[in-house]
Design an enzyme around this catalytic site. Structure first.
Site, PDB file in Angstrom:
ATOM      1  N   GLU B  49      -6.649  -1.692 -11.319  1.00  0.00           N
ATOM      2  CA  GLU B  49      -6.535  -2.561 -10.587  1.00  0.00           C
ATOM      3  C   GLU B  49      -6.966  -2.450  -9.212  1.00  0.00           C
ATOM      4  O   GLU B  49      -6.938  -3.113  -8.000  1.00  0.00           O
ATOM      5  CB  GLU B  49      -5.052  -2.507 -10.671  1.00  0.00           C
ATOM      6  CG  GLU B  49      -4.062  -3.059 -11.908  1.00  0.00           C
ATOM      7  CD  GLU B  49      -3.917  -1.521 -12.957  1.00  0.00           C
ATOM      8  OE1 GLU B  49      -4.704  -0.454 -12.802  1.00  0.00           O
ATOM      9  OE2 GLU B  49      -3.675  -2.683 -13.659  1.00  0.00           O
ATOM     10  N   PHE B 111      12.013   2.005 -17.310  1.00  0.00           N
ATOM     11  CA  PHE B 111       9.657   1.421 -17.743  1.00  0.00           C
ATOM     12  C   PHE B 111       9.343   1.176 -16.701  1.00  0.00           C
ATOM     13  O   PHE B 111       9.728  -0.094 -16.205  1.00  0.00           O
ATOM     14  CB  PHE B 111       9.776   1.923 -18.848  1.00  0.00           C
ATOM     15  CG  PHE B 111       9.012   2.114 -19.328  1.00  0.00           C
ATOM     16  CD1 PHE B 111       7.563   3.284 -19.261  1.00  0.00           C
ATOM     17  CD2 PHE B 111       8.346   0.612 -19.721  1.00  0.00           C
ATOM     18  CE1 PHE B 111       6.653   3.299 -19.180  1.00  0.00           C
ATOM     19  CE2 PHE B 111       6.227   1.155 -20.204  1.00  0.00           C
ATOM     20  CZ  PHE B 111       5.957   2.061 -19.812  1.00  0.00           C
ATOM     21  N   GLN B 112       8.508   2.055 -15.773  1.00  0.00           N
ATOM     22  CA  GLN B 112       7.305   1.009 -15.142  1.00  0.00           C
ATOM     23  C   GLN B 112       8.371   0.400 -14.019  1.00  0.00           C
ATOM     24  O   GLN B 112       7.090  -0.653 -13.269  1.00  0.00           O
ATOM     25  CB  GLN B 112       6.360   0.492 -15.409  1.00  0.00           C
ATOM     26  CG  GLN B 112       5.597   0.683 -16.745  1.00  0.00           C
ATOM     27  CD  GLN B 112       4.417   0.063 -17.147  1.00  0.00           C
ATOM     28  OE1 GLN B 112       4.046  -0.859 -17.198  1.00  0.00           O
ATOM     29  NE2 GLN B 112       3.083   0.879 -17.338  1.00  0.00           N
ATOM     30  N   LYS B 161      10.421  -9.684 -14.769  1.00  0.00           N
ATOM     31  CA  LYS B 161      10.237 -10.724 -15.558  1.00  0.00           C
ATOM     32  C   LYS B 161      11.279 -11.540 -15.888  1.00  0.00           C
ATOM     33  O   LYS B 161      10.315 -12.828 -16.385  1.00  0.00           O
ATOM     34  CB  LYS B 161      10.008  -9.575 -17.315  1.00  0.00           C
ATOM     35  CG  LYS B 161       9.538 -10.119 -18.161  1.00  0.00           C
ATOM     36  CD  LYS B 161       9.301  -8.453 -19.326  1.00  0.00           C
ATOM     37  CE  LYS B 161       8.850  -9.073 -20.273  1.00  0.00           C
ATOM     38  NZ  LYS B 161       8.165  -8.445 -21.684  1.00  0.00           N
ATOM     39  N   MET B 479     -21.817  11.522   4.676  1.00  0.00           N
ATOM     40  CA  MET B 479     -21.270  10.632   5.574  1.00  0.00           C
ATOM     41  C   MET B 479     -20.691  12.639   5.847  1.00  0.00           C
ATOM     42  O   MET B 479     -20.403  12.671   7.187  1.00  0.00           O
ATOM     43  CB  MET B 479     -20.577  10.250   5.927  1.00  0.00           C
ATOM     44  CG  MET B 479     -19.646  10.260   7.335  1.00  0.00           C
ATOM     45  SD  MET B 479     -20.949   9.701   8.424  1.00  0.00           S
ATOM     46  CE  MET B 479     -21.471   8.186   8.725  1.00  0.00           C
TER      47      MET B 479
HETATM   48  C1  LIG Z   1     -11.406   6.701  -0.664  1.00  0.00           C
HETATM   49  C2  LIG Z   1     -11.520   7.315   0.492  1.00  0.00           C
HETATM   50  N1  LIG Z   1     -11.855   9.765  -0.118  1.00  0.00           N
HETATM   51  C3  LIG Z   1     -12.593   9.946   0.657  1.00  0.00           C
HETATM   52  C4  LIG Z   1     -13.340   9.431   2.212  1.00  0.00           C
HETATM   53  C5  LIG Z   1     -14.342  10.379   3.086  1.00  0.00           C
HETATM   54  N2  LIG Z   1     -15.119   9.955   2.784  1.00  0.00           N
HETATM   55  C6  LIG Z   1     -16.168   9.215   3.871  1.00  0.00           C
HETATM   56  S1  LIG Z   1     -17.439   8.665   3.655  1.00  0.00           S
HETATM   57  C7  LIG Z   1     -17.446  10.103   2.941  1.00  0.00           C
HETATM   58  C8  LIG Z   1     -18.751  10.582   1.528  1.00  0.00           C
HETATM   59  C9  LIG Z   1     -19.688   9.358   1.106  1.00  0.00           C
HETATM   60  O1  LIG Z   1     -20.160   9.407  -0.290  1.00  0.00           O
HETATM   61  P1  LIG Z   1     -21.474   9.006  -0.841  1.00  0.00           P
HETATM   62  O2  LIG Z   1     -20.947   7.678  -1.389  1.00  0.00           O
HETATM   63  O3  LIG Z   1     -22.161   9.367  -1.930  1.00  0.00           O
HETATM   64  O4  LIG Z   1     -21.928   7.814   0.654  1.00  0.00           O
HETATM   65  P2  LIG Z   1     -22.806   8.940   1.843  1.00  0.00           P
HETATM   66  O5  LIG Z   1     -21.662   9.156   3.079  1.00  0.00           O
HETATM   67  O6  LIG Z   1     -23.834  10.009   0.703  1.00  0.00           O
HETATM   68  O7  LIG Z   1     -24.249   7.611   1.933  1.00  0.00           O
HETATM   69  C10 LIG Z   1     -16.266  10.596   2.917  1.00  0.00           C
HETATM   70  C11 LIG Z   1     -15.322  12.009   1.225  1.00  0.00           C
HETATM   71  C12 LIG Z   1     -12.981   7.762   2.435  1.00  0.00           C
HETATM   72  N3  LIG Z   1     -13.589   7.378   3.028  1.00  0.00           N
HETATM   73  N4  LIG Z   1     -12.486   6.798   1.271  1.00  0.00           N
END
Ligand SMILES: Cc1ncc(C[n+]2csc(CCOP(=O)(O)OP(=O)(O)O)c2C)c(N)n1
Ligand SMILES: [Mg+2]
Lengths: 174, 579
Positions: B49, B111-112, B161, B479
């Site tokens: 979803e 439920f749900q 529902k 990042m």
């Molecule tokens: C749902 C979620 N969890 C954690 C984060 C924290 N976060 C920001 S950038 C990042 C790394 C992203 O990794 P990747 O997709 O490999 O991108 P890269 O920075 O390596 O290009 C994380 C964990 C986030 N923004 N969103």
């Protein structure tokens, strides 16, 4: 329960729909605004309710609070009442210790404040006082010397003062 | 005509000209899935979803029309909370319909059952729990109106529902009953004249264009204003494409990873004209140190944005397009009356000096090294049509995509700005392609992000939605790695992912896509060319990029924008650019 020095009163007209109070509360929580007191009641028109919210504006500007509130779909109108230009009232109910030796003094205190005695027990009295919040504060403080068993305050409600001064500023220009 | 609530709901969506919806059925929404069989609305069956929500967002980003998603109660409703919050933060119009347990059993922990309207109250512009089938057409009409007018945003309709099964007398309302909702339109003429005056008086003005320009469909008006006044424009992460990158007055992206010129010109401006932008912390850095000498003109349709972060000198509440058009008129009037802007040649020369000294740059690809992600993006950019839609995830790859792409058309950049939702790219790209099947859609994703929502490529294959995905696979949560390198003494904690677990090519193939890989610089162009030839199914390219590469420039979190850090090889030039 002293009201913050920098407080404002918002009189908020809302649609009388399920969940409106939750929306207001959720907004305050989400934006980190502080509600000092809140009173809710239907208006003379059953489609609407009026919330009287006392907010602490030391942390957030009143303008930011009203503008965010105004974005709630069910909020129709917000008036900001300056404490100086409004009449505020609050109701206090208290059950206070009044052993026979003290009882006379407690009764006297209630009379001086023009309060009422609602119920009498062996060594307790239940009293009420309606008045301006500062007066209610004083009364509460004096009652404490005898020992408060239970206390309930309503939170304030307010209306603009009827003097020939500018009307309370309607926050939303409609 | 008697209809069930469910039939009335689908018919109401048809009345709102909904062409496509994204969703996945379940118990509480079952009645509403039955009339879909007979409806003109295309339903796209997602695999999770969250995917439905991001697809609806991607669709809304590129079409400007509300995206529609429909899911069942409980876990399905909670799965769509992330997209709702994402859409709320980025002001994306979206209508989500959730099933709910029977109204008669609400509150019994059926439920749900979950308190969907309660949970989503703070991430929607408004939501409804429908208690009577007769209300459905009215609620749907109001929902679309609220989602798409004023400051757009997501709304949610929760339908029990038994309400779906209840009979109602069909009608289509011709009025809205929203006494508390009056979105702003035109700006205050006096303020607009004051703004025009400020624009002409300023010596170092900068237009700070935000996502509101795109929401208000004000890109043409913005261009007219910039050209009329000769004022440079920065485009925030949410506004990339709102003003063409190729335009001589375009300074590109400001903020934490903005380019030196965009960041510094704002810092030194004596006037910032904020148009549909909200002084986000990723743009301002430390607020006290942001553009300290600038007077602020702030235009926004949402009055709560004016003064939320920085007090404007000239606040204007109104629709960005209308206000900018009025502003253009007011400037013209002043010019016709003999007013003149001061000589700004020194300021313009200073800006050009910064552009030359501090262009966006990276150390060139060395032979034998892993791929430079910026180089990959430049190849991709130069091998695709000018109006390609680029959708990104969140992380380093997102910043490089925003920096190195050249956005010359509005609605060609789709990303998760305010919430920063990893996993946004794949489903949002699918939604964008559904909305604009005529355009090439490339997702630029990270390896970490891709793993969060990749399963929607099964949806794309099944529904023949030929999106293209470039994974900048640096084997890291890059990042986060960058922050640990720069601010935690290179102590890398839980950021390593692995370049080949999973095997992205095999995974892509298992999902019915074409999987490709580029490991050396020589591979890059051929795989891009190959991907561009495929238009009957999704394609995924696994680009093995250099994990050590960092995003520059960077303003360290919590610092003023003057503390901007340029890449090491530009450092010697730092400080020479002042005026
Ligand atoms: C749902 C979620 N969890 C954690 C984060 C924290 N976060 C920001 S950038 C990042 C790394 C992203 O990794 P990747 O997709 O490999 O991108 P890269 O920075 O390596 O290009 C994380 C964990 C986030 N923004 N969103
Ligand atoms: Mg990565």
């Amino acid at each position: 329960m002293a009201v913050p020095v920098k407080h404002h009163i918002l009189s908020v007209l809302v649609e009388n729909k399920a969940g409106v109070l939750a929306r207001v509360a959720s907004l305050f929580a989400r934006r980190g605004f502080n509600i000092f007191s809140l009173a809710v009641a239907p208006t003379d028109d059953e489609r609407f309710s009026r919330l009287t919210i006392v907010v602490d504006v030391e942390a957030t500007s009143i303008e930011q609070i009203t503008r965010q509130l105004d974005k709630l779909i069910n909020v129709l109108q917000i008036s900001e009442l300056d404490p100086a230009d409004s009449v505020e009232r609050e109701l206090l109910l208290a059950t206070v210790r009044a052993a026979p030796a003290d009882r006379g003094q407690v009764i006297e205190l209630v009379q001086i404040f023009e309060g009422r005695i609602l119920a009498v027990g062996h060594d307790v009295l239940t009293v009420s006082l309606e008045g301006a919040p500062a007066k209610v504060d004083d009364f509460e403080e004096l009652l404490r010397t005898y020992g408060i068993v239970e206390l309930q305050r309503t939170g304030r409600v307010a209306l603009p003062k009827l003097v020939r001064r500018p009307q309370p500023r309607a926050v939303r220009a409609s | 005509m008697k209809l069930t609530g469910a039939q009335a709901l689908i018919k109401s969506l048809e009345m709102e000209s909904v062409e496509v919806m994204f969703g996945l059925p379940g118990g509480a929404i079952l009645p509403v899935y039955d009339p879909i069989i007979d409806s003109s609305i295309r339903h796209i069956l997602v695999r999770h979803e969250q995917g439905a929500g991001h697809m609806a967002e991607g669709y809304a980003h590129v079409t400007g029309r509300p995206g529609v998603a429909m899911v069942t109660s409980g876990p399905a409703a909670t799965n769509i909370v992330t997209p709702l919050c994402d859409a709320y933060m980025d002001s994306i119009p979206m209508v989500v319909v959730t099933g709910q347990v029977a109204y008669s059993s609400i509150g019994s922990d059926a439920f749900q059952e979950c308190d969907t309207t309660g949970i989503t109250m703070s991430v929607t512009k408004h939501n409804w729990l429908v208690t009577n089938a007769q209300e459905i057409p009215q609620v749907v009409k109001e929902a679309f109106h609220i989602a798409s007018s004023g400051r757009p945003g997501p709304v949610l309709i929760d339908v029990p529902k038994d309400v779906s099964n209840q009979m109602m007398d069909w009608y289509w309302p011709d009025t809205l009953d929203l006494p508390g909702y009056r979105p702003a339109g035109r700006g205050d003429p006096e303020m607009i004249r004051a703004a025009a005056r400020a624009l002409l008086d300023a010596h170092r003005p900068v237009i700070y264009a935000g996502g509101g320009i795109l929401k208000a469909r004000a890109a043409d008006a913005l261009r007219e204003l910039a050209e009329l006044t000769g004022i440079h424009v920065v485009t925030t992460l949410m506004a990339r494409g709102a003003f063409p990158d190729d335009h001589p007055l375009c300074l590109g992206m400001p903020g934490m990873h903005g380019n030196y010129t965009a960041v510094t010109s704002m810092q030194q401006a004596d006037l910032l004209v904020a148009l549909g932008s909200r002084f986000d912390d990723r743009v301002t850095g430390k607020v006290d140190g942001f553009a300290p000498g600038a007077k602020i003109v702030h235009v926004d349709v949402d009055p709560a944005e004016l003064g939320k972060v920085r007090r404007p000198d000239v606040p204007i509440v109104g629709d960005c397009r209308l206000v900018i058009e009025e502003l253009v008129g007011a400037v013209r009037d002043l010019l016709a009356g003999g007013s003149e802007a001061p000589d700004r040649s020194a300021w313009n020369a200073t800006i050009d000096g910064w552009r030359q000294k501090y262009p966006l740059a990276y150390e060139p690809q060395a032979e034998g090294d892993a791929l430079k992600p910026q180089m990959v993006l430049e190849h991709l950019r130069d091998s695709t049509p000018d109006d390609t839609i680029v959708v990104s995830g969140v992380g380093q790859h997102q910043m490089w995509a925003s920096q190195y792409w050249r956005f010359n058309h509005p609605y060609t950049w789709v990303n998760s700005g305010g919430l920063g939702t990893m996993g946004f790219a794949v489903p949002a790209a699918i939604g964008a392609k559904v909305g604009r099947p005529d355009k090439v859609v490339w997702a630029v994703d990270g390896d970490g992000c891709f793993q969060m929502t990749a399963q929607e490529l099964v949806t794309a294959s099944a529904e023949r939605i030929p999106v293209k995905v470039a994974i900048l696979n640096n084997a890291y949560l890059g990042m986060v790695r960058q922050w640990q390198e720069m601010f935690y003494d290179e102590r890398y904690s839980e950021v390593y992912l692995s370049p080949d677990l999973p095997d992205y090519v095999k995974w892509a193939e298992a999902m019915g896509c074409i999987g490709l890989r580029a490991e050396t610089p020589e591979d890059v162009q051929p795989v891009i060319d190959k991907a561009n030839e495929i238009d009957d199914r999704p394609v995924v390219i696994d680009f093995r990029t250099d994990s050590r590469e960092k995003v520059y420039p960077m303003v360290p979190a919590g610092q003023a924008n003057d503390a901007i850090v340029v890449p090491p090889f530009q450092e010697g030039r730092h400080g020479e650019g002042g005026h």
